[in-house]
Design a protein around this motif. Structure first.
Motif, PDB file in Angstrom:
ATOM      1  N   UNK A  17      79.580  19.398   8.927  1.00 52.86           N
ATOM      2  CA  UNK A  17      79.584  18.313   9.911  1.00 52.86           C
ATOM      3  C   UNK A  17      80.690  17.297   9.637  1.00 52.86           C
ATOM      4  N   UNK A  18      81.503  17.566   8.636  1.00 48.48           N
ATOM      5  CA  UNK A  18      82.518  16.614   8.197  1.00 48.48           C
ATOM      6  C   UNK A  18      83.783  16.741   9.044  1.00 48.48           C
ATOM      7  N   UNK A  19      84.250  15.643   9.649  1.00 49.14           N
ATOM      8  CA  UNK A  19      85.532  15.703  10.367  1.00 49.14           C
ATOM      9  C   UNK A  19      86.646  16.097   9.406  1.00 49.14           C
ATOM     10  N   UNK A  20      87.438  17.066   9.801  1.00 52.23           N
ATOM     11  CA  UNK A  20      88.456  17.605   8.908  1.00 52.23           C
ATOM     12  C   UNK A  20      89.850  17.252   9.413  1.00 52.23           C
ATOM     13  N   UNK A  21      90.740  17.015   8.480  1.00 47.22           N
ATOM     14  CA  UNK A  21      92.134  16.782   8.827  1.00 47.22           C
ATOM     15  C   UNK A  21      92.839  18.124   8.933  1.00 47.22           C
ATOM     16  N   UNK A  22      93.423  18.435  10.083  1.00 48.66           N
ATOM     17  CA  UNK A  22      94.096  19.731  10.228  1.00 48.66           C
ATOM     18  C   UNK A  22      95.209  19.897   9.202  1.00 48.66           C
ATOM     19  N   UNK A  23      95.461  21.126   8.829  1.00 48.29           N
ATOM     20  CA  UNK A  23      96.524  21.415   7.872  1.00 48.29           C
ATOM     21  C   UNK A  23      97.865  20.985   8.446  1.00 48.29           C
TER      22      UNK A  23
END
Length: 357
Positions: A17-23
């Motif tokens: 559920x954690x917002x992720x920073x795109x690579x």
């Protein structure tokens, strides 16, 4: 007695559920931040490709139809002279930018190179790409080619790439003997392929033909093959790309969700329900497992078109909430004009033959 440092962990439910920073990609979908290797036979044109890549990224110009993250680039052309680099620059470009840097000499790994790279990155914090041509030149003449040494050396470079969020591309050689898997021809031990984030091999169809296949494999990219042809100015031009599915290009999920939310202000449902709504016949290949990840990795892009998204759990089940950005007393619905990234790409990148035809 020293106190043992506890492991910092995150549970699976929270992680999903954690917002992720795109690579961070230097060349979109192809070259990400991290450590990479480009291997080819002698005289195949690896250095021409490396030089052109360093100039294109510094200029911010697309590479084979793929957008780049513009920034300073550093090219360690350790097998060339300054005169040769100048001559090649005049062939591939009319105007080399000031933010592409060259050097024909450096220290070797473990004896000053790491410090030299960190000093350059400190002086040029907008650096996005470092190319080292070749790997052998930064290892010294008495290098002992063992698995442990290969892994140690490449790990040192990977730490620099990861710490600074840049891409480091190592130019290397292929073995002469054939192999069923071209990546098994990369010179050195298997530690080289294991330590890098992606591997690229440049192999000519036949010696001197000027036509080659660039095979690409990595942790953060899909396997693909690009057919390239070297033109009269020694620039490798794209002939064909195995990555042709439009649903794989960029922010496809953003387009699909903008279509879904065109005539509604809210959607609340499970990943399965959302997947069935935006991809009812499975053409997009966006499974329930993929839809949550793609949303979390594109929150900023969704926000820019007026859609807020939350992935959470309710009664033990995953839920996705989508809402249009509008006030409670608004009379009308915020206009969202969906833009199909595949169509837009074709419009902007007319150099790619399959879009322009």
């Amino acid at each position: 007695m020293s106190k043992t440092k506890r492991l910092q962990t995150i549970d699976g439910e929270s992680l999903m559920s954690l917002p992720l920073t795109p690579l961070n990609f230097v060349v979109d979908t192809l070259l990400s931040q991290g450590l990479h290797i480009l291997a080819g036979s002698p005289k195949v044109g690896k250095s021409w490709l490396a030089l052109w890549l360093s100039v294109m990224v510094a200029k911010g110009e697309p590479v084979w139809g793929m957008s780049v993250k513009q920034g300073t680039t550093l090219y360690l052309c350790l097998e060339d002279s300054t005169l040769r680099i100048q001559n090649r620059l005049f062939e591939i470009t009319e105007d080399a930018p000031a933010n592409v840097h060259f050097t024909t000499q450096s220290d070797i790994l473990g004896k000053g190179l790491e410090e030299q790279l960190r000093a350059f990155l400190s002086e040029h914090p907008d650096t996005v790409l470092v190319i080292i041509d070749t790997l052998q030149m930064i290892r010294g003449t008495n290098y002992d080619n063992t698995y442990a040494n290969d892994y140690r050396d490449l790990s040192a470079l990977k730490r620099i790439a990861d710490a600074h969020g840049i891409a480091i591309l190592l130019i290397h050689h292929l073995r002469k003997e054939s192999a069923d898997d071209v990546f098994n021809r990369i010179s050195g031990t298997t530690a080289i392929s294991g330590a890098v984030d992606s591997s690229f091999t440049l192999v000519e169809e036949r010696r001197g033909s000027g036509r080659a296949k660039l095979s690409c494999i990595g942790r953060d990219i899909e396997y693909r093959e690009l057919t390239l042809e070297r033109n009269g100015e020694n620039v490798w031009e794209l002939v064909s790309d195995s990555r042709t599915q439009p649903e794989l290009l960029g922010n496809r999920i953003v387009y699909l969700l903008s279509e879904l939310m065109r005539d509604r202000t809210e959607f609340i449902g499970t990943p399965t329900e959302l997947s069935e709504r935006i991809d009812p016949v499975g053409v997009e290949r966006i499974s329930p497992k993929k839809v949550s990840r793609q949303i979390l990795q594109n929150l900023d892009a969704l926000s820019k078109i007026g859609i807020s998204a939350v992935v959470r759990r309710s009664n033990g089940k995953p839920l996705i909430e989508l809402r249009r950005a509008e006030s409670d007393d608004a009379q009308g619905i915020l206009a969202v004009d969906p833009v199909d990234p595949a169509g837009a790409l074709c419009g902007d990148l007319r150099a790619v033959s399959r879009c322009g035809e």
